[in-house]
Each structure stands twice: as C-alpha cells, then as structure tokens.
Write a protein that holds these residues in place. Structure first.
Motif, PDB file in Angstrom:
ATOM      1  N   UNK A  35       0.821  -1.210   0.000  1.00  0.00           N
ATOM      2  CA  UNK A  35       0.000   0.000   0.000  1.00  0.00           C
ATOM      3  C   UNK A  35       0.854   1.259   0.000  1.00  0.00           C
ATOM      4  N   UNK A  36       0.470   2.207  -0.852  1.00  0.00           N
ATOM      5  CA  UNK A  36       1.140   3.509  -0.918  1.00  0.00           C
ATOM      6  C   UNK A  36       0.274   4.608  -0.314  1.00  0.00           C
ATOM      7  N   UNK A  37      -1.032   4.522  -0.496  1.00  0.00           N
ATOM      8  CA  UNK A  37      -1.942   5.535   0.054  1.00  0.00           C
ATOM      9  C   UNK A  37      -3.376   5.052  -0.102  1.00  0.00           C
ATOM     10  N   UNK A  38      -4.253   5.582   0.754  1.00  0.00           N
ATOM     11  CA  UNK A  38      -5.693   5.292   0.665  1.00  0.00           C
ATOM     12  C   UNK A  38      -6.475   6.572   0.886  1.00  0.00           C
ATOM     13  N   UNK A  39      -7.699   6.568   0.382  1.00  0.00           N
ATOM     14  CA  UNK A  39      -8.610   7.692   0.632  1.00  0.00           C
ATOM     15  C   UNK A  39     -10.026   7.143   0.707  1.00  0.00           C
ATOM     16  N   UNK A  40     -10.811   7.656   1.671  1.00  0.00           N
ATOM     17  CA  UNK A  40     -12.183   7.198   1.877  1.00  0.00           C
ATOM     18  C   UNK A  40     -13.114   8.395   1.923  1.00  0.00           C
ATOM     19  N   UNK A  41     -14.242   8.286   1.259  1.00  0.00           N
ATOM     20  CA  UNK A  41     -15.272   9.322   1.294  1.00  0.00           C
ATOM     21  C   UNK A  41     -16.606   8.676   1.630  1.00  0.00           C
ATOM     22  N   UNK A  42     -17.533   9.459   2.136  1.00  0.00           N
ATOM     23  CA  UNK A  42     -18.885   8.985   2.413  1.00  0.00           C
ATOM     24  C   UNK A  42     -19.878   9.821   1.629  1.00  0.00           C
ATOM     25  N   UNK A  43     -20.997   9.196   1.240  1.00  0.00           N
ATOM     26  CA  UNK A  43     -21.964   9.862   0.374  1.00  0.00           C
ATOM     27  C   UNK A  43     -23.370   9.387   0.681  1.00  0.00           C
ATOM     28  N   UNK A  44     -24.324  10.240   0.405  1.00  0.00           N
ATOM     29  CA  UNK A  44     -25.734   9.841   0.403  1.00  0.00           C
ATOM     30  C   UNK A  44     -26.068   9.411  -1.014  1.00  0.00           C
ATOM     31  N   UNK A  45     -25.672   8.191  -1.331  1.00  0.00           N
ATOM     32  CA  UNK A  45     -25.720   7.735  -2.715  1.00  0.00           C
ATOM     33  C   UNK A  45     -27.137   7.738  -3.284  1.00  0.00           C
ATOM     34  N   UNK A  46     -28.122   7.367  -2.494  1.00  0.00           N
ATOM     35  CA  UNK A  46     -29.480   7.261  -3.027  1.00  0.00           C
ATOM     36  C   UNK A  46     -30.022   8.596  -3.518  1.00  0.00           C
ATOM     37  N   UNK A  47     -29.419   9.694  -3.026  1.00  0.00           N
ATOM     38  CA  UNK A  47     -29.882  11.021  -3.439  1.00  0.00           C
ATOM     39  C   UNK A  47     -29.120  11.536  -4.650  1.00  0.00           C
ATOM     40  N   UNK A  48     -28.190  10.742  -5.165  1.00  0.00           N
ATOM     41  CA  UNK A  48     -27.338  11.201  -6.260  1.00  0.00           C
ATOM     42  C   UNK A  48     -27.682  10.462  -7.546  1.00  0.00           C
ATOM     43  N   UNK A  49     -27.415  11.122  -8.662  1.00  0.00           N
ATOM     44  CA  UNK A  49     -27.626  10.512  -9.956  1.00  0.00           C
ATOM     45  C   UNK A  49     -26.364   9.839 -10.465  1.00  0.00           C
ATOM     46  N   UNK A  86     -18.503  -5.858 -17.280  1.00  0.00           N
ATOM     47  CA  UNK A  86     -18.424  -4.802 -16.278  1.00  0.00           C
ATOM     48  C   UNK A  86     -19.704  -4.016 -16.096  1.00  0.00           C
ATOM     49  N   UNK A  87     -20.794  -4.484 -16.687  1.00  0.00           N
ATOM     50  CA  UNK A  87     -22.070  -3.763 -16.599  1.00  0.00           C
ATOM     51  C   UNK A  87     -23.060  -4.508 -15.697  1.00  0.00           C
ATOM     52  N   UNK A  88     -23.981  -3.757 -15.123  1.00  0.00           N
ATOM     53  CA  UNK A  88     -24.988  -4.328 -14.232  1.00  0.00           C
ATOM     54  C   UNK A  88     -26.346  -4.340 -14.903  1.00  0.00           C
ATOM     55  N   UNK A  89     -27.164  -5.362 -14.613  1.00  0.00           N
ATOM     56  CA  UNK A  89     -28.510  -5.416 -15.205  1.00  0.00           C
ATOM     57  C   UNK A  89     -29.431  -4.382 -14.564  1.00  0.00           C
ATOM     58  N   UNK A  90     -30.591  -4.212 -15.153  1.00  0.00           N
ATOM     59  CA  UNK A  90     -31.573  -3.280 -14.610  1.00  0.00           C
ATOM     60  C   UNK A  90     -32.159  -3.826 -13.309  1.00  0.00           C
ATOM     61  N   UNK A  91     -32.403  -2.915 -12.392  1.00  0.00           N
ATOM     62  CA  UNK A  91     -33.025  -3.251 -11.118  1.00  0.00           C
ATOM     63  C   UNK A  91     -34.408  -2.603 -11.087  1.00  0.00           C
ATOM     64  N   UNK A  92     -35.393  -3.218 -10.424  1.00  0.00           N
ATOM     65  CA  UNK A  92     -36.749  -2.636 -10.428  1.00  0.00           C
ATOM     66  C   UNK A  92     -36.804  -1.185  -9.988  1.00  0.00           C
ATOM     67  N   UNK A  93     -35.972  -0.768  -9.027  1.00  0.00           N
ATOM     68  CA  UNK A  93     -36.000   0.642  -8.617  1.00  0.00           C
ATOM     69  C   UNK A  93     -34.735   1.398  -9.034  1.00  0.00           C
ATOM     70  N   UNK A  94     -33.944   0.790  -9.919  1.00  0.00           N
ATOM     71  CA  UNK A  94     -32.767   1.463 -10.455  1.00  0.00           C
ATOM     72  C   UNK A  94     -31.544   1.426  -9.558  1.00  0.00           C
TER      73      UNK A  94
END
Length: 384
Positions: free
Chosen positions: A91-105, A146-154
């Motif tokens: 390991x040379x370096x790490x970075x962590x962030x937090x997000x309210x993902x459900x509110x983002x596009x 590398x792609x994901x299928x459709x989900x009922x609520x996206x």
C-alpha cells in the motif's frame, strides 16, 4: 520470466533456469529485455552487496515494483474507499469518502468514484498515467463486460453507472460485485486461503455472496450468482438484510414493545440509537436480551448457510465484512443450529479476519492478477 519475477524477491539467471526450464542465454536475454522495458530492475551484484563469492558475481534482478501502480476500490452504498499500491500490492496511500448515494444521480456517482481515486493517487504521489490496473467492487451484480442489469428501482444502475467506461483511461479495468471481490480477498489472504470450494457471505446492510467452486469464482449470465434476493422467499429467513440489520431491527422492536429486561444494556437506549454493532457488543458483554437476539440471528444464519450448502456444496462459508468482528456469538449459535437432514455434509462456518477492508483488499488482489497476466502486453503496446 515476468511471472517468475512477480513471485520472487530477487533472482539470477540460474534461479530462472531452475524455475522455468529456460536456457541460460534465453533467460539472460529475457531479463535484459524486461529491464529495458522498465519492468525489471538490475540490483547490485553479490560482491557490491557484501555477499562475496569467488569468481564472477551473478547478475541479480527484481521486479521493478514502482514501474506502475495498482488501484483497488470499494465503491459501497454509502462510502467509497480507494487504495493505491505498487506492483507487489504494498500500500502507498488510501482515501475514503462517504456519500448519500441514493440522493445522487449517475453522474454524481461517477464523479464521486473518480474523485476518490484521484485523491488516493495524489496522496501516493502518482497520477492516472501511472495506473496499470484498477478493480472496483460495487453492491450490484456485474456481468463479464463490467455492466450491471436493470433493477426494479434502479439501484444497481445507480451503484454501477457504467464505471468501466468512466475508468477506461486505465489499461486494465475490472468492475465486479463487492461480495465476489470479498471472496477473492478471502481466497488470497483470508479465511479461505488454500480452499477451492467456499462461499464468502458479505454481511453488510444487505447480504451478498461470493461463490468459488473448484477454484473458480462464479459469475453467471448477468453477474447474479450470489445475489440473495431469493432469501426473501425462504421460510425462516424472509429477507436479505445483513446480520447487523437483523439484530438492530429486532432490538428496536423489543424496545418499542417493552420486552427488554429493566436495567439491561439495551433497555437504556432509545430505539433510534440501536444499531447492529451495539447489539452484538452487548451480546458479547453478556447482556441476556442481546444474547437472545444474537441467537435468533444465528438461527437465520444457519438457515442461509444450509441453503448455500445445498446449492453450491462448499467446504467453507466465511462470514465477512465490517460486521464480522462482532459476530462470534451469532456464528456460535449458527453452528449449533445447522440442520443435519440436508444429506450433504454441512460446510464449516468461519469468521473472516479481514474486517471492513475486505472488499478493497480483494479489489487490490484482482488488480494484481490482471496486471500479472497482461502487463507485458500493456508495455509492448506502449512502446510500439
């Protein structure tokens, strides 16, 4: 030659000849070529290094670990962690962030992933141009492209908004399900090392499974192997919620219904303050209400393990993720509750030692595997 270099600390032509069967002239030519490409570095000879030997000292080489960097990313539901390593996965370096993902596009999600990656590279003193391989774990099924299928609520599309395309500036890119990368980590350096048939149960907010059979990670047509939504329909389970989420839900219900022992560890907490970690910590400390909840969660885990055992016939099921550090009581209860009428031997149920970083550890390992397989092609293309 390069594969040998990746696994050896340092080596001479004689070492390579013994390991690969190459002739001396071919081994020396290959070492010189890889050194010219920047993938190997020549070390001081034995005499200069203080290891005196009679006669002409042998030339010594090693993988040039700083020739490029690898990136492992855990792009979770509410957090993103990126780790930069050298070619030996140091390991040379790490970075962590937090997000309210459900509110983002989708654009916000891509920017968040790229921003976390770029900051980790900055902290490591490197840039995108130094990256040889990157692997990203997402909480969604991922197919071979590398792609994901459709989900009922996206939800799956939000978690993986064409990240393979967004990261295409890297020569080697792998997007995968987070539980699958947790399984990679467990097989490489965790509780399943040396085991060819195992299931890694990633017990976060929801359950996910990485399945390895005959030494191969299973994916499926749409990346859906290990998706746990089927447990919504399994009697005795009823949902795919994570182990901590189950414990918290049942503890809050007990508070709301006044069923807790007065003066107990859980009784003094407001329902909103109860989470899985606190409930399981209370169980480990001996609180009877928390222990009863842990036993109930253990019974559900036993049912999940028995179904996975019937479907995939693993030797081992590994409980993995951040919650693993506190689930000893749950796992003990699950071992006692494993059914004995499923004909096949019950899998061994163990706890991962890798903690909250299991997905990013698996991502680094996956990036290293890709680099080890294709580095020579990438370098040849760059120098063409």
């Amino acid at each position: 030659m390069l594969d040998h270099a990746w696994g050896a600390r340092e080596f001479t032509a004689s070492d390579v000849m013994a390991a690969t069967g190459l002739t001396r002239s071919t081994a020396i030519e290959a070492m010189d070529t890889l050194a010219e490409m920047g993938l190997l570095e020549e070390l001081p000879n034995a005499r200069l290094a203080g290891d005196y030997r009679k006669g002409r000292p042998a030339r010594r080489f090693a993988l040039h670990a700083d020739a490029a960097v690898l990136l492992g990313v855990d792009a979770g539901h509410t957090h993103i962690t990126a780790t930069v390593t050298d070619l030996r996965s140091h390991s040379l370096a790490s970075h962590r962030t937090t997000h309210q993902i459900d509110a983002e596009g989708p654009d916000d999600r891509r920017r968040a992933v790229l921003g976390t990656v770029d900051e980790a590279l900055r902290r490591a003193g490197r840039s995108r141009g130094d990256v040889l391989a990157i692997a990203v774990g997402v909480p969604a099924p991922v197919d071979a492209t590398g792609r994901s299928p459709r989900h009922p609520d996206g939800f799956w599309e939000r978690m993986n908004p064409d990240l393979a395309e967004a990261l295409a500036w890297a020569p080697l890119v792998r997007i995968d399900n987070d539980a699958s990368l947790a399984a990679v980590a467990e097989g490489a350096v965790g509780a399943a090392a040396g085991c060819a048939d195992y299931v890694t149960l990633l017990a976060g907010d929801r359950l996910g499974a990485g399945v390895v059979v005959d030494g191969r990670l299973l994916r499926g047509a749409h990346g859906g192997v290990g998706e746990m939504v089927a447990f919504d329909h399994v009697e005795g389970v009823g949902s795919a919620y994570g182990l901590g989420a189950m414990a918290a839900t049942w503890a809050r219900a007990a508070v709301a219904e006044g069923r807790l022992t007065p003066g107990g560890a859980l009784a003094g907490l407001a329902a909103d303050d109860l989470d899985g970690r606190r409930v399981l910590e209370a169980a480990a400390a001996g609180d009877p209400d928390a222990q009863a909840i842990a036993e109930r969660v253990g019974a559900v885990l036993a049912r999940i393990v028995s179904v996975l055992g019937s479907m995939f016939d693993p030797r081992r099921v590994v409980v993995s993720g951040a919650i693993a550090a506190g689930v000893a009581d749950v796992v003990d209860a699950a071992r006692l509750a494993l059914p004995t009428d499923l004909h096949l031997p019950a899998p061994e149920l163990v706890i991962s030692p890798l903690g909250a970083d299991v997905v990013v550890t698996g991502a680094v390992s996956a990036a290293a595997d890709a680099a080890r397989t294709a580095a020579l092609d990438v370098w040849a293309t760059r120098q063409a």
